[in-house]
Design a protein around this motif. Structure first.
Motif, short mmCIF file in Angstrom:
data_model
loop_
_atom_site.label_atom_id
_atom_site.label_comp_id
_atom_site.label_asym_id
_atom_site.label_seq_id
_atom_site.Cartn_x
_atom_site.Cartn_y
_atom_site.Cartn_z
N THR A 64 0.83 -1.21 0.00
CA THR A 64 0.00 0.00 0.00
C THR A 64 0.86 1.25 0.00
O THR A 64 0.60 2.22 -0.74
CB THR A 64 -0.93 0.00 1.22
OG1 THR A 64 -1.77 -1.15 1.19
CG2 THR A 64 -1.79 1.26 1.25
N SER A 65 1.90 1.25 0.80
CA SER A 65 2.77 2.41 0.88
C SER A 65 3.48 2.67 -0.45
O SER A 65 3.64 3.83 -0.86
CB SER A 65 3.81 2.22 1.99
OG SER A 65 4.66 3.34 2.07
N GLY A 66 3.89 1.60 -1.13
CA GLY A 66 4.52 1.78 -2.43
C GLY A 66 3.61 2.49 -3.41
O GLY A 66 4.04 3.38 -4.16
N LEU A 67 2.33 2.13 -3.41
CA LEU A 67 1.37 2.79 -4.29
C LEU A 67 1.15 4.25 -3.87
O LEU A 67 1.05 5.14 -4.72
CB LEU A 67 0.03 2.04 -4.26
CG LEU A 67 0.07 0.62 -4.86
CD1 LEU A 67 -1.24 -0.11 -4.56
CD2 LEU A 67 0.31 0.68 -6.36
N LEU A 68 1.08 4.48 -2.57
CA LEU A 68 0.90 5.85 -2.08
C LEU A 68 2.10 6.73 -2.43
O LEU A 68 1.94 7.91 -2.74
CB LEU A 68 0.68 5.85 -0.56
CG LEU A 68 -0.65 5.28 -0.08
CD1 LEU A 68 -0.64 5.11 1.44
CD2 LEU A 68 -1.80 6.19 -0.50
N HIS A 69 3.29 6.14 -2.40
CA HIS A 69 4.48 6.92 -2.76
C HIS A 69 4.46 7.33 -4.24
O HIS A 69 4.98 8.40 -4.58
CB HIS A 69 5.75 6.12 -2.45
CG HIS A 69 6.25 6.31 -1.06
ND1 HIS A 69 5.73 5.62 0.02
CD2 HIS A 69 7.22 7.13 -0.56
CE1 HIS A 69 6.36 6.00 1.12
NE2 HIS A 69 7.26 6.91 0.80
N VAL A 70 3.90 6.49 -5.09
CA VAL A 70 3.77 6.88 -6.50
C VAL A 70 2.86 8.11 -6.63
O VAL A 70 3.18 9.07 -7.34
CB VAL A 70 3.23 5.72 -7.35
CG1 VAL A 70 2.93 6.19 -8.77
CG2 VAL A 70 4.24 4.58 -7.38
N GLY A 71 1.73 8.09 -5.92
CA GLY A 71 0.84 9.25 -5.93
C GLY A 71 1.53 10.48 -5.39
O GLY A 71 1.40 11.59 -5.95
N TYR A 72 2.29 10.31 -4.33
CA TYR A 72 3.07 11.42 -3.76
C TYR A 72 4.04 11.99 -4.78
O TYR A 72 4.15 13.21 -4.97
CB TYR A 72 3.80 10.92 -2.52
CG TYR A 72 4.98 11.75 -2.10
CD1 TYR A 72 4.80 12.97 -1.44
CD2 TYR A 72 6.29 11.32 -2.33
CE1 TYR A 72 5.88 13.73 -1.04
CE2 TYR A 72 7.37 12.08 -1.94
CZ TYR A 72 7.16 13.28 -1.29
OH TYR A 72 8.24 14.03 -0.90
N ASN A 73 4.77 11.11 -5.47
CA ASN A 73 5.74 11.57 -6.47
C ASN A 73 5.08 12.34 -7.60
O ASN A 73 5.59 13.37 -8.06
CB ASN A 73 6.51 10.37 -7.03
CG ASN A 73 7.53 9.81 -6.07
OD1 ASN A 73 8.06 10.52 -5.22
ND2 ASN A 73 7.84 8.53 -6.20
N MET A 74 3.93 11.83 -8.06
CA MET A 74 3.24 12.49 -9.17
C MET A 74 2.74 13.87 -8.76
O MET A 74 2.88 14.85 -9.51
CB MET A 74 2.07 11.62 -9.64
CG MET A 74 2.46 10.24 -10.15
SD MET A 74 3.49 10.31 -11.62
CE MET A 74 2.30 10.87 -12.84
N TYR A 158 0.88 7.67 3.72
CA TYR A 158 1.96 6.68 3.74
C TYR A 158 2.73 6.69 5.07
O TYR A 158 3.31 5.68 5.47
CB TYR A 158 2.89 6.81 2.53
CG TYR A 158 3.84 7.97 2.45
CD1 TYR A 158 4.84 8.19 3.39
CD2 TYR A 158 3.79 8.84 1.35
CE1 TYR A 158 5.73 9.24 3.28
CE2 TYR A 158 4.70 9.89 1.23
CZ TYR A 158 5.66 10.08 2.20
OH TYR A 158 6.56 11.12 2.08
N THR A 159 2.72 7.82 5.77
CA THR A 159 3.37 7.87 7.08
C THR A 159 2.66 6.94 8.06
O THR A 159 3.32 6.16 8.78
CB THR A 159 3.38 9.30 7.63
OG1 THR A 159 4.14 10.14 6.75
CG2 THR A 159 4.01 9.35 9.02
#
Length: 280
Positions: A64-74, A158-159
């Motif tokens: 889940t965090s990996g997916l959230l980090h992609v959203g964060y990066n975008m 993600y935190t």
């Protein structure tokens, strides 16, 4: 908060501010984040070799965090495309500690004492003061604000996920390594879908700055994941946002962005908040 955890999180804040400056200075924002994610993925593989793998109980969390980090990066890349570093960064980071504080209490009953809560509020208030526009050259259109606030939401999400996941993993370092690998995999997929194979040819000339950014980013979040496995998630999340002090200094020195009186007032509140968290 124990002194060694406090100092480690402050170091993470410095590292985090440094890699955000690197993204703003040198590269196409998305490509910079792609390059950093790819190099972090290689670092993650090394970490998984060095440390025992995280437990299966933490698998839903690091996925889940990996997916959230992609959203964060975008969202972060889009924010930096039209906004100044000293404006976008405080907004993107400023709401996240408060959201994290509320979510940690609501989802897990995690609380901090009165002094700790005061420290979080001082930090949030100080960060928002530093985001106050004070010069006509500061650009803050509606879409930039939307993506900056959206970035804040991803940070809080993600935190919380990583705080809980690291505690279940049995090894915060292995959890971080797995997260870095997944973040790289997901970003590669997004890059192929949106930019095609040409994206990877474009990032190769910048591999040196990308490696530096990856080392800073990986070090910063590795420390944070470790700290959240030992200390209250909300307190760690708030303290790491002292990175805004480093961003203010770096943006003034390297990007020649104006530091207003409101931002100086905000810096004072951030320092007071950090002191309160140390005392909690």
């Amino acid at each position: 908060m124990d002194l060694h955890i406090f100092l480690a999180v402050l170091l993470a804040a410095l590292l985090h501010a440094s890699w955000n400056l690197l993204v703003k200075l040198d590269l196409d924002r998305f490509l910079a984040l792609l390059l950093i994610s790819c190099v972090m993925g290689l670092m993650g593989i090394a970490m998984l070799i060095a440390f025992p793998w995280p437990s299966l109980a933490s698998a839903p969390y690091f996925i889940t965090s990996g997916l959230l980090h992609v959203g964060y990066n975008m969202f972060l890349a889009r924010s930096y495309r039209t906004g100044d570093l000293s404006q976008v960064y405080p907004i993107a980071r400023g709401t996240a500690p408060l959201i994290t504080f509320i979510a940690a209490w609501a989802l897990a009953g995690e609380t901090v004492g009165g002094i700790g809560a005061l420290g979080i509020l001082l930090l949030v208030g100080g960060i928002w003061l530093t985001a106050r526009p004070g010069h006509q050259s500061i650009r803050l259109d509606g879409m930039t604000l939307f993506f900056a606030l959206g970035t804040s939401g991803f940070i809080a999400a993600y935190t919380i996920v990583d705080g809980f996941g690291a505690r279940l993993s049995g090894s915060a370092s292995a959890y971080a390594g797995m997260l870095f690998v997944l973040d790289a995999v997901f970003m590669i997929i997004v890059a192929l879908l949106t930019r095609g194979p040409a994206a990877f040819r474009q990032i190769l000339p910048s591999w040196k700055s990308g490696t530096a950014g990856a080392a800073l980013s990986a070090g910063a979040y590795w420390i944070v994941i470790w700290a959240m496995s030992l200390a209250p998630i909300a307190a760690v999340a708030a303290l790491r946002e002292t990175s805004i002090l480093f961003v203010m200094l770096m943006s003034a020195v390297f990007l020649k962005e104006k530091v207003t009186g409101f931002r100086l007032m905000g810096a004072v509140l951030i320092v007071l908040g950090a002191v309160a968290l140390r005392m909690s």
